[in-house]
Design an enzyme around this catalytic site. Structure first.
Site, PDB file in Angstrom:
ATOM      1  N   GLY A 109       0.829  -1.211   0.000  1.00 19.10           N
ATOM      2  CA  GLY A 109       0.000   0.000   0.000  1.00 19.10           C
ATOM      3  C   GLY A 109       0.860   1.256   0.000  1.00 19.10           C
TER       4      GLY A 109
ATOM      5  N   ILE B  45       1.637   3.802   2.322  1.00 20.74           N
ATOM      6  CA  ILE B  45       2.650   4.051   3.355  1.00 20.74           C
ATOM      7  C   ILE B  45       3.554   2.822   3.509  1.00 20.74           C
ATOM      8  CG2 ILE B  45       3.052   4.745   5.752  1.00 20.74           C
ATOM      9  CD1 ILE B  45       0.177   5.961   5.703  1.00 20.74           C
TER      10      ILE B  45
ATOM     11  N   SER C 259      -6.157  -5.772  -1.749  1.00 19.65           N
ATOM     12  CA  SER C 259      -7.502  -5.187  -1.834  1.00 19.65           C
ATOM     13  C   SER C 259      -7.425  -3.718  -2.207  1.00 19.65           C
ATOM     14  CB  SER C 259      -8.256  -5.363  -0.510  1.00 19.65           C
ATOM     15  OG  SER C 259      -7.538  -4.748   0.546  1.00 19.65           O
TER      16      SER C 259
ATOM     17  N   SER D 254      -4.069   6.934  13.791  1.00 20.95           N
ATOM     18  CA  SER D 254      -4.342   8.168  13.040  1.00 20.95           C
ATOM     19  C   SER D 254      -4.669   9.318  13.985  1.00 20.95           C
ATOM     20  CB  SER D 254      -5.536   7.895  12.122  1.00 20.95           C
ATOM     21  OG  SER D 254      -6.041   9.100  11.637  1.00 20.95           O
ATOM     22  N   ALA D 255      -4.356  10.515  13.536  1.00 20.65           N
ATOM     23  CA  ALA D 255      -4.699  11.721  14.298  1.00 20.65           C
ATOM     24  C   ALA D 255      -6.206  11.875  14.447  1.00 20.65           C
ATOM     25  CB  ALA D 255      -4.125  12.945  13.594  1.00 20.65           C
TER      26      ALA D 255
ATOM     27  N   TYR E  70     -14.275   4.536  10.603  1.00 24.15           N
ATOM     28  CA  TYR E  70     -12.834   4.337  10.418  1.00 24.15           C
ATOM     29  C   TYR E  70     -12.077   4.801  11.666  1.00 24.15           C
ATOM     30  CZ  TYR E  70      -8.069   5.531   9.046  1.00 24.15           C
ATOM     31  OH  TYR E  70      -6.704   5.661   9.024  1.00 24.15           O
TER      32      TYR E  70
ATOM     33  N   LYS F  59      -9.672   2.708  14.737  1.00 28.38           N
ATOM     34  CA  LYS F  59      -8.331   3.037  15.243  1.00 28.38           C
ATOM     35  C   LYS F  59      -8.376   3.190  16.766  1.00 28.38           C
ATOM     36  CE  LYS F  59      -6.273   3.092  11.274  1.00 28.38           C
ATOM     37  NZ  LYS F  59      -5.419   1.974  10.918  1.00 28.38           N
TER      38      LYS F  59
ATOM     39  N   LEU G 153      -7.165  15.669  -0.154  1.00 32.20           N
ATOM     40  CA  LEU G 153      -6.783  16.867  -0.910  1.00 32.20           C
ATOM     41  C   LEU G 153      -5.704  16.614  -1.966  1.00 32.20           C
ATOM     42  CD1 LEU G 153      -7.109  19.935  -1.194  1.00 32.20           C
ATOM     43  CD2 LEU G 153      -5.341  20.199   0.558  1.00 32.20           C
TER      44      LEU G 153
ATOM     45  N   ASP H 113     -15.385  18.152   9.149  1.00 31.43           N
ATOM     46  CA  ASP H 113     -14.001  18.651   9.079  1.00 31.43           C
ATOM     47  C   ASP H 113     -13.648  19.489  10.305  1.00 31.43           C
ATOM     48  OD1 ASP H 113     -12.886  17.619   6.801  1.00 31.43           O
ATOM     49  OD2 ASP H 113     -13.404  19.317   5.515  1.00 31.43           O
TER      50      ASP H 113
HETATM   51  P1  NAD Z   1      -3.356   1.676   1.681  1.00 34.36           P
HETATM   52  O1  NAD Z   1      -4.764   1.290   1.437  1.00 34.36           O
HETATM   53  O2  NAD Z   1      -2.589   2.276   0.569  1.00 34.36           O
HETATM   54  O3  NAD Z   1      -2.536   0.422   2.239  1.00 34.36           O
HETATM   55  C1  NAD Z   1      -3.109  -0.579   3.024  1.00 34.36           C
HETATM   56  C2  NAD Z   1      -2.714  -1.906   2.398  1.00 34.36           C
HETATM   57  O4  NAD Z   1      -3.255  -2.948   3.203  1.00 34.36           O
HETATM   58  C3  NAD Z   1      -3.256  -2.097   0.983  1.00 34.36           C
HETATM   59  O5  NAD Z   1      -2.195  -2.503   0.151  1.00 34.36           O
HETATM   60  C4  NAD Z   1      -4.303  -3.204   1.125  1.00 34.36           C
HETATM   61  O6  NAD Z   1      -4.355  -4.011  -0.025  1.00 34.36           O
HETATM   62  C5  NAD Z   1      -3.810  -3.941   2.348  1.00 34.36           C
HETATM   63  N1  NAD Z   1      -4.848  -4.600   3.147  1.00 34.36           N
HETATM   64  C6  NAD Z   1      -6.024  -4.098   3.591  1.00 34.36           C
HETATM   65  N2  NAD Z   1      -6.664  -4.996   4.327  1.00 34.36           N
HETATM   66  C7  NAD Z   1      -5.881  -6.109   4.370  1.00 34.36           C
HETATM   67  C8  NAD Z   1      -5.994  -7.382   4.985  1.00 34.36           C
HETATM   68  N3  NAD Z   1      -7.059  -7.712   5.695  1.00 34.36           N
HETATM   69  N4  NAD Z   1      -4.999  -8.256   4.814  1.00 34.36           N
HETATM   70  C9  NAD Z   1      -3.888  -7.943   4.079  1.00 34.36           C
HETATM   71  N5  NAD Z   1      -3.731  -6.756   3.475  1.00 34.36           N
HETATM   72  C10 NAD Z   1      -4.719  -5.857   3.628  1.00 34.36           C
HETATM   73  O7  NAD Z   1      -3.350   2.639   2.958  1.00 34.36           O
HETATM   74  P2  NAD Z   1      -2.175   3.540   3.530  1.00 34.36           P
HETATM   75  O8  NAD Z   1      -2.487   4.948   3.260  1.00 34.36           O
HETATM   76  O9  NAD Z   1      -0.866   2.975   3.132  1.00 34.36           O
HETATM   77  O10 NAD Z   1      -2.411   3.302   5.079  1.00 34.36           O
HETATM   78  C11 NAD Z   1      -1.722   2.297   5.812  1.00 34.36           C
HETATM   79  C12 NAD Z   1      -2.230   2.300   7.233  1.00 34.36           C
HETATM   80  O11 NAD Z   1      -2.045   3.592   7.797  1.00 34.36           O
HETATM   81  C13 NAD Z   1      -3.720   1.988   7.352  1.00 34.36           C
HETATM   82  O12 NAD Z   1      -3.931   1.208   8.495  1.00 34.36           O
HETATM   83  C14 NAD Z   1      -4.336   3.359   7.516  1.00 34.36           C
HETATM   84  O13 NAD Z   1      -5.547   3.314   8.227  1.00 34.36           O
HETATM   85  C15 NAD Z   1      -3.264   4.070   8.324  1.00 34.36           C
HETATM   86  N6  NAD Z   1      -3.329   5.532   8.170  1.00 34.36           N
HETATM   87  C16 NAD Z   1      -3.288   6.082   6.925  1.00 34.36           C
HETATM   88  C17 NAD Z   1      -3.386   7.458   6.774  1.00 34.36           C
HETATM   89  C18 NAD Z   1      -3.385   8.088   5.402  1.00 34.36           C
HETATM   90  O14 NAD Z   1      -3.772   9.255   5.286  1.00 34.36           O
HETATM   91  N7  NAD Z   1      -2.948   7.401   4.346  1.00 34.36           N
HETATM   92  C19 NAD Z   1      -3.509   8.275   7.904  1.00 34.36           C
HETATM   93  C20 NAD Z   1      -3.529   7.682   9.163  1.00 34.36           C
HETATM   94  C21 NAD Z   1      -3.431   6.298   9.284  1.00 34.36           C
HETATM   95  N1  UDP Z   2     -10.180  19.375   1.061  1.00 31.79           N
HETATM   96  C1  UDP Z   2     -10.725  20.233   0.116  1.00 31.79           C
HETATM   97  N2  UDP Z   2     -11.113  19.696  -1.081  1.00 31.79           N
HETATM   98  C2  UDP Z   2     -10.983  18.379  -1.387  1.00 31.79           C
HETATM   99  C3  UDP Z   2     -10.423  17.523  -0.411  1.00 31.79           C
HETATM  100  C4  UDP Z   2     -10.041  18.055   0.801  1.00 31.79           C
HETATM  101  O1  UDP Z   2     -10.853  21.432   0.354  1.00 31.79           O
HETATM  102  O2  UDP Z   2     -11.388  17.957  -2.489  1.00 31.79           O
HETATM  103  C5  UDP Z   2      -9.753  19.935   2.358  1.00 31.79           C
HETATM  104  C6  UDP Z   2     -10.490  19.329   3.538  1.00 31.79           C
HETATM  105  O3  UDP Z   2     -11.651  20.074   3.824  1.00 31.79           O
HETATM  106  C7  UDP Z   2      -9.446  19.443   4.642  1.00 31.79           C
HETATM  107  C8  UDP Z   2      -8.109  19.366   3.907  1.00 31.79           C
HETATM  108  O4  UDP Z   2      -8.399  19.623   2.536  1.00 31.79           O
HETATM  109  O5  UDP Z   2      -9.539  20.702   5.241  1.00 31.79           O
HETATM  110  C9  UDP Z   2      -7.446  18.000   4.040  1.00 31.79           C
HETATM  111  O6  UDP Z   2      -8.412  17.030   3.684  1.00 31.79           O
HETATM  112  P1  UDP Z   2      -8.065  15.478   3.643  1.00 31.79           P
HETATM  113  O7  UDP Z   2      -9.330  14.749   3.342  1.00 31.79           O
HETATM  114  O8  UDP Z   2      -6.905  15.282   2.707  1.00 31.79           O
HETATM  115  O9  UDP Z   2      -7.536  15.171   5.118  1.00 31.79           O
HETATM  116  P2  UDP Z   2      -8.348  15.152   6.512  1.00 31.79           P
HETATM  117  O10 UDP Z   2      -9.450  16.147   6.430  1.00 31.79           O
HETATM  118  O11 UDP Z   2      -8.838  13.763   6.662  1.00 31.79           O
HETATM  119  O12 UDP Z   2      -7.343  15.544   7.523  1.00 31.79           O
END
Ligand code: NAD
Ligand code: UDP
Length: 340
Positions: free
Chosen positions: A11, A13, A35, A125-126, A150, A154, A201, A297
């Site tokens: 994925g 991150i 997935s 997550s924050a 979601y 967490k 965004l 938001d």
């Molecule tokens: P992503 O969807 O790109 O990566 C998640 C990966 O996990 C995907 O490759 C998916 O195929 C795999 N996956 C999902 N369910 C699975 C399962 N049951 N078994 C095996 N694989 C599975 O997401 P990401 O942005 O890389 O996020 C990674 C983690 O960080 C997640 O837990 C997400 O909730 C958390 N997180 C992400 C963000 C963000 O903004 N991207 C912010 C805060 C926390």
């Molecule tokens: N945002 C926006 N237009 C978009 C998507 C996001 O103005 O099409 C704004 C949203 O309101 C937020 C910021 O961008 O203030 C970051 O949004 P994002 O969904 O990326 O992160 P989160 O709100 O989950 O922190």
């Protein structure tokens, strides 16, 4: 060499973290059920690191197939990224979110006990901070009152991990609360590639730049902020990935128990400032309009990063300009993949 299992390693991150772990000398085993990712990411990671990886296409909710990874490898530590992450989808499909996110961490905890593994890093997550206090959020700021399923997954998993740690006094658990991960690897070979129309965004803006969407709608410009638009703490995904390496290094000598760290920059950037930074990187303007506020938001969210700095020696280095430039480079790569 220390073997780290990275679940969700293909994925967004996870893939960047695999790259950072490899360059720090860790041996990485990857598990992902594809997935929300593609097998081609594996080749792309290998191209960056010049290494090959043991990959398991498994659903981490499924105990027996996930168990095989542990039977075939001497795993030292686990970074658990696998999970579903879309806020809006979680409101539509709460049961899918509770089931996938919670069952997968339960399987991992079972296997950790059965295979005597002592180190686990969990992606939180924050979003767990909600509206209960004012930013900057410290790790001790109150959590809960999440606005979507979601976020609740967490929050619940964090609690579950505290219970798990209380019951197993040899386990080290690090919970990392990410702020807003954005950007892509400098090579342009890996980055975020969301399915469907993005809610976030950065991927929405790069979608506008590639012509997929006509214009960006800024959700509200009447907040009590510097320019009326919402403020977030955007962190470059490569810095975030580095934070995981720092956490693993810290766990080498830390005491058992649960540690929580914010991973952010500690700096707030408004939506308009993000738009300006993209325009600066591009050298031209792009199409956007001001729309109504988006429900749920927070006006302002950013991290207090002192704890990660002091204990993990982690400090995000990349600027908002780096985040925009790398996102644009990655978007160009996606366009080429799509046109292949
Ligand atoms: P992503 O969807 O790109 O990566 C998640 C990966 O996990 C995907 O490759 C998916 O195929 C795999 N996956 C999902 N369910 C699975 C399962 N049951 N078994 C095996 N694989 C599975 O997401 P990401 O942005 O890389 O996020 C990674 C983690 O960080 C997640 O837990 C997400 O909730 C958390 N997180 C992400 C963000 C963000 O903004 N991207 C912010 C805060 C926390
Ligand atoms: N945002 C926006 N237009 C978009 C998507 C996001 O103005 O099409 C704004 C949203 O309101 C937020 C910021 O961008 O203030 C970051 O949004 P994002 O969904 O990326 O992160 P989160 O709100 O989950 O922190």
């Amino acid at each position: 060499m220390t073997k780290v299992l990275v679940t969700g390693g293909l994925g967004y991150i996870g893939s960047h973290t695999v790259v950072e772990l490899s360059s720090a000398g860790y041996e990485v085993v990857i598990a992902d059920n594809l997935s929300n990712s593609k097998l081609s990411v594996l080749e792309r990671i290998s191209k960056i690191t010049n290494q090959t990886y043991e990959f398991y296409n498994v659903d981490c909710c499924d105990y027996s197939s996930t168990k095989e990874i542990f039977e075939k490898n001497k795993i030292d530590s686990i970074i658990h990224f696998a999970g579903l992450k879309s806020v809006s989808e979680s409101i539509q499909k709460p049961i899918d979110y509770y089931s996938n996110n919670i069952e997968s961490i339960i399987t991992i905890q079972r296997l950790i006990c059965e295979h005597n593994i002592s180190k686990l890093i969990f992606s939180s997550s924050a979003t767990v901070y909600g509206e209960l206090s004012d930013p900057p959020f410290t790790e001790d700021s109150p959590t809960g009152a999440c606005t979507n399923p979601y976020g609740w997954t967490k929050w619940m998993i964090e609690q579950m991990l505290r219970d798990f740690s209380n019951a197993n006094n040899d386990k080290k658990v690090v919970i990392l609360r990410y702020f807003n991960p954005v950007g892509a690897h400098d090579s342009g070979l890996i980055g975020e590639d969301p399915n469907g129309i993005p809610n976030n965004l950065f991927p929405y803006i790069t979608g506008v730049l590639s012509g997929k969407y006509e214009k960006l709608t800024i959700y509200g410009d009447d907040y009590d902020t510097i320019d009326g638009t919402c403020i977030r703490d955007y962190i470059h995904v490569c810095d975030l990935a580095q934070g995981h390496v720092k956490a693993l290094q810290y766990m080498q000598n830390s005491r058992a128990g649960v540690d929580v760290f914010n991973l952010g920059t500690g700096r707030g950037t408004s939506v308009k400032q993000v738009v300006d930074a993209f325009e600066k990187s591009l050298g031209h303007s792009f199409n956007y309009e001001i729309g109504p506020r988006r429900e749920g938001d927070l006006p302002v969210a950013y991290a207090n990063t002192l704890k990660a700095k002091e204990i993990l020696q982690f400090c995000a280095k990349r600027s908002i300009d780096d985040m925009c430039t790398s996102s644009i480079k990655w978007q160009t790569e996606i366009n080429e993949i799509t046109h292949d």
